[in-house]
Motif scaffolding. Structure first.
Motif, PDB file in Angstrom:
ATOM      1  N   GLU A   1      75.339  13.490  46.949  1.00 26.18           N
ATOM      2  CA  GLU A   1      75.129  12.047  46.741  1.00 26.18           C
ATOM      3  C   GLU A   1      75.943  11.246  47.750  1.00 26.18           C
ATOM      4  OE1 GLU A   1      76.786  13.936  44.411  1.00 26.18           O
ATOM      5  OE2 GLU A   1      75.379  14.217  42.778  1.00 26.18           O
TER       6      GLU A   1
ATOM      7  N   ARG B   1      74.541  11.478  51.272  1.00 24.46           N
ATOM      8  CA  ARG B   1      73.309  10.676  51.425  1.00 24.46           C
ATOM      9  C   ARG B   1      73.640   9.194  51.521  1.00 24.46           C
ATOM     10  NH1 ARG B   1      71.664  14.260  47.466  1.00 24.46           N
ATOM     11  NH2 ARG B   1      71.589  12.634  45.872  1.00 24.46           N
TER      12      ARG B   1
ATOM     13  N   TYR C   1      62.557  12.589  50.812  1.00 26.94           N
ATOM     14  CA  TYR C   1      62.184  12.182  49.449  1.00 26.94           C
ATOM     15  C   TYR C   1      63.383  11.560  48.733  1.00 26.94           C
ATOM     16  CZ  TYR C   1      61.046  12.476  44.519  1.00 26.94           C
ATOM     17  OH  TYR C   1      60.866  12.162  43.197  1.00 26.94           O
ATOM     18  N   ALA C   2      64.535  12.236  48.801  1.00 28.98           N
ATOM     19  CA  ALA C   2      65.731  11.752  48.114  1.00 28.98           C
ATOM     20  C   ALA C   2      66.163  10.389  48.628  1.00 28.98           C
ATOM     21  CB  ALA C   2      66.862  12.758  48.267  1.00 28.98           C
TER      22      ALA C   2
ATOM     23  N   GLN D   1      57.207  20.537  47.622  1.00 32.06           N
ATOM     24  CA  GLN D   1      58.087  21.045  46.579  1.00 32.06           C
ATOM     25  C   GLN D   1      57.713  22.468  46.142  1.00 32.06           C
ATOM     26  OE1 GLN D   1      57.830  17.927  43.684  1.00 32.06           O
ATOM     27  NE2 GLN D   1      59.361  16.706  44.738  1.00 32.06           N
TER      28      GLN D   1
ATOM     29  N   ASN E   1      63.606   7.675  47.541  1.00 35.72           N
ATOM     30  CA  ASN E   1      63.586   7.426  46.100  1.00 35.72           C
ATOM     31  C   ASN E   1      64.971   7.174  45.520  1.00 35.72           C
ATOM     32  OD1 ASN E   1      60.671   7.874  45.139  1.00 35.72           O
ATOM     33  ND2 ASN E   1      61.053   9.506  46.604  1.00 35.72           N
TER      34      ASN E   1
ATOM     35  N   TRP F   1      70.180  17.287  47.522  1.00 36.04           N
ATOM     36  CA  TRP F   1      68.799  17.121  48.006  1.00 36.04           C
ATOM     37  C   TRP F   1      68.833  17.259  49.516  1.00 36.04           C
ATOM     38  CZ3 TRP F   1      64.466  15.940  44.970  1.00 36.04           C
ATOM     39  CH2 TRP F   1      64.726  15.666  43.627  1.00 36.04           C
TER      40      TRP F   1
ATOM     41  N   GLU G   1      67.657   8.900  45.163  1.00 34.98           N
ATOM     42  CA  GLU G   1      68.181   9.904  44.233  1.00 34.98           C
ATOM     43  C   GLU G   1      69.704   9.813  44.237  1.00 34.98           C
ATOM     44  OE1 GLU G   1      66.852  11.861  42.055  1.00 34.98           O
ATOM     45  OE2 GLU G   1      64.747  11.589  42.590  1.00 34.98           O
ATOM     46  N   ARG G   2      70.279   9.600  43.092  1.00 35.32           N
ATOM     47  CA  ARG G   2      71.721   9.387  43.009  1.00 35.32           C
ATOM     48  C   ARG G   2      72.489  10.608  42.534  1.00 35.32           C
ATOM     49  NH1 ARG G   2      72.808   3.309  42.364  1.00 35.32           N
ATOM     50  NH2 ARG G   2      70.849   2.508  43.146  1.00 35.32           N
TER      51      ARG G   2
ATOM     52  N   CYS H   1      62.580  17.247  51.675  1.00 40.66           N
ATOM     53  CA  CYS H   1      63.391  17.040  50.482  1.00 40.66           C
ATOM     54  C   CYS H   1      64.374  15.890  50.691  1.00 40.66           C
ATOM     55  CB  CYS H   1      64.127  18.338  50.144  1.00 40.66           C
ATOM     56  SG  CYS H   1      65.198  18.259  48.707  1.00 40.66           S
TER      57      CYS H   1
END
Length: 87
Positions: A76, A79, A60-61, A20, A64, A71, A66-67, A57
């Motif tokens: 969103e 992904r 990671y998204a 990061q 995790n 990323w 990520e919503r 990145c």
């Protein structure tokens, strides 16, 4: 002035999130990466396209869930599609 990485991503205590520190988004307006619903993602994706830690990145998204936000160069929705294809 861009927000410190710790505000965007939290503290990278154990080195797992050291990527990061190289992220171009940390040097850019963070609001571009979290557009309003229906807002343009073009500027954020343009930054991501030249970022050397884009793959980390995105990983990671996805890991995790990520919503929100852009990323790894994906929205969103993009992904979610990627995750569905991987299942």
């Amino acid at each position: 002035m861009a927000a410190p990485l710790s505000l965007l991503f939290g503290d990278a205590e154990d080195g797992q999130l050291a990527w990061q520190e190289q992220a171009l988004c940390a040097q850019t307006d963070p609001e571009a990466f979290f557009p309003e619903k229906g807002g343009s993602t073009r500027e954020a994706k343009k930054v991501c396209a030249s970022c050397e830690v884009r793959a980390q990145c995105l990983e990671y998204a996805l890991a995790n869930d990520e919503r929100f936000g852009i990323w790894g160069g994906l929205s969103e929705r993009e992904r979610r599609r990627l995750k569905k294809r991987a299942v």
